[in-house]
Design a protein around this motif. Structure first.
Motif: not given
Length: 460
Positions: A162-166
């Motif tokens: 549910g987290e927007r990471t790269t």
């Protein structure tokens, strides 16, 4: 026993590999297929990746793991609306519809050298930034609805956490994140749209040892691009080169310093450990061998037998079947020269192997100009299982060549990352514990003058 999982979300499928944290033994695996794609339009619904992951996870026995990491196909554009639904099918790395946008973007910044200085790479149609330009140019309604941009591995990590990471490795293939500066270049995105607030549209770039979040009871590691995960999976060291022969072909190497090639041949990527991963990509690799096997009506073993039975000096193949990325010729097709009436099946098979090998070795030559290569060449990928391909590359590479002893380098590398983040130790600690970085030495065959003859056809 504690378990960790690595996931390879590739163009063709999602593969899951579950390993014992202490020994590295593979205790379970699974696979789920993705919809088939063919350039120039290469698109997939990102929801299909999630379905394939769940299928692969179930086939692996739905294990209880302590950590998981996603390795995903680089470059793809996943454009999402405010509800995190795709505004358009995901554009994949081998989609070339954004080729008209490449020229415009390169010119807007002042040329190829300016791009290499800014982000270490010169954009081609594979890069995310060109796909974003294409979306705005061709689908203005979707562009208006777009609120966020993720890469394929980012999207899969988002579905888990549910987290927007790269991570820095995958971010370095977008065309708008700088490996040398370690930050986004929002000014480059403003070349496409100078009214959008790009700072809210992009995922957070995690460090190599940070945690993206949790899925069920498992820690989710940052993940990375498939090339970066593959380097982890084979224990690639500075001085080594890795040649991956899959749908596409890649040549990469671990570098202690960032690279920038204004010719655009070598992309100056970051890796998943804090180092750098200069890389050359060719669009046509194992699929060329598959096409010639189909034409000849033979299986893998017989194709290898035919190729190895041919003497050097037969026809020469330029394997640009579906356009080519290196050199950048998106509209190219294949060509064969040196055909004679006494042509044999053996010569046809050997021409296919030689053509793919020469394209990859051109990449190795370009790499030598930017970083020191004094170690080994490590072969991975489905096409690297070809004994003929191994032998031809070993005969022409000018370095010791080994065939890596891991079946799924990307999934293995993702598992290495998940274990390293779980234990908060260097990736090399896990690689050594699991016995990665080994392989089978390959003996070469005489290539004759194939590289000179290939260069003549390539440059004609």
């Amino acid at each position: 026993m504690p378990l960790v999982a690595g996931v390879d979300s590739s163009t063709q499928s999602t593969k899951v590999e579950v390993r014992d944290l202490d020994t590295g033994e593979v205790v379970a695996s699974g696979r789920g297929l993705h919809p088939a794609v063919t350039a120039p339009r290469s698109e997939q619904d990102p929801e299909s990746w999630w379905g394939a992951f769940n299928e692969a996870w179930a086939e692996a026995g739905a294990p209880d793991v302590d950590a998981v990491s996603i390795g995903g196909q680089q470059h793809g554009m996943v454009a999402l609306d405010a509800d995190d639904c795709a505004v358009h099918p995901a554009k994949l790395w081998n989609d070339t519809e954004s080729d008209p946008d490449v020229t415009r973007l390169v010119e807007q910044l002042g040329g190829a050298a300016a791009w290499a200085d800014a982000v270490g790479s010169v954009p081609v149609a594979a890069f995310t930034i060109t796909k974003l330009s294409w979306l705005r140019r061709t689908h203005p309604d979707a562009w208006t609805r777009m609120q966020r941009v993720l890469l394929p591995h980012d999207y899969m990590t988002f579905r888990l956490t549910g987290e927007r990471t790269t991570d820095r490795g995958d971010a370095s293939g977008t065309g708008y994140w700088s490996p040398s500066a370690g930050d986004y270049r929002l000014d480059l995105l403003r070349l496409i749209d100078d009214e959008r607030d790009w700072s809210t549209a992009l995922p957070t770039v995690l460090g190599p040892m940070e945690t993206a979040g949790r899925w069920r009871d498992a820690i989710v590691a940052p993940g990375s691009g498939d090339n970066m995960a593959g380097a982890l999976g084979v224990g690639l060291r500075p001085g080594d080169a890795m040649i991956s022969i899959g749908t596409s072909g890649t040549v990469s190497a671990v570098s202690e310093t960032p690279t920038a090639d204004p010719s655009g041949t070598v992309a100056g990527f970051a890796d998943a450990t804090g180092r750098f991963l200069p890389l050359v990509c060719t669009s046509n690799a194992a699929k060329v061998l598959d096409a010639f096997r189909r034409i000849l009506g033979v299986d893998h073993a017989e194709f290898d037998r035919l190729a190895l039975a041919a003497e050097p000096g037969g026809p020469v193949l330029l394997p640009y079947f579906d356009g080519e990325r290196t050199p950048y010729r998106p509209d190219a097709t294949g060509a064969m020269s040196g055909l004679r009436s006494d042509l044999t099946r053996e010569q046809i098979a050997r021409a296919a192997v030689d053509g793919v090998a020469c394209g990859l070795l051109d990449g190795l030559d370009a790499m030598r100009k930017l970083t020191t290569l004094d170690g080994r060449v490590v072969l991975i990928g489905g096409g690297a299982r070809s004994e003929a391909m191994q032998a031809v590359l070993a005969g022409l590479a000018g370095m010791d060549v080994i065939h890596a002893d891991v079946d799924e380098a990307v999934a293995t590398g993702a598992a290495v990352q998940s274990a390293a983040v779980l234990e908060q130790v260097e990736h090399a600690v896990i690689q050594q514990r699991w016995g990665l970085g080994t392989g089978n030495p390959v003996d070469g065959v005489d290539g004759g003058s194939i590289r000179e003859r290939y260069a003549e056809l390539r440059d004609a």
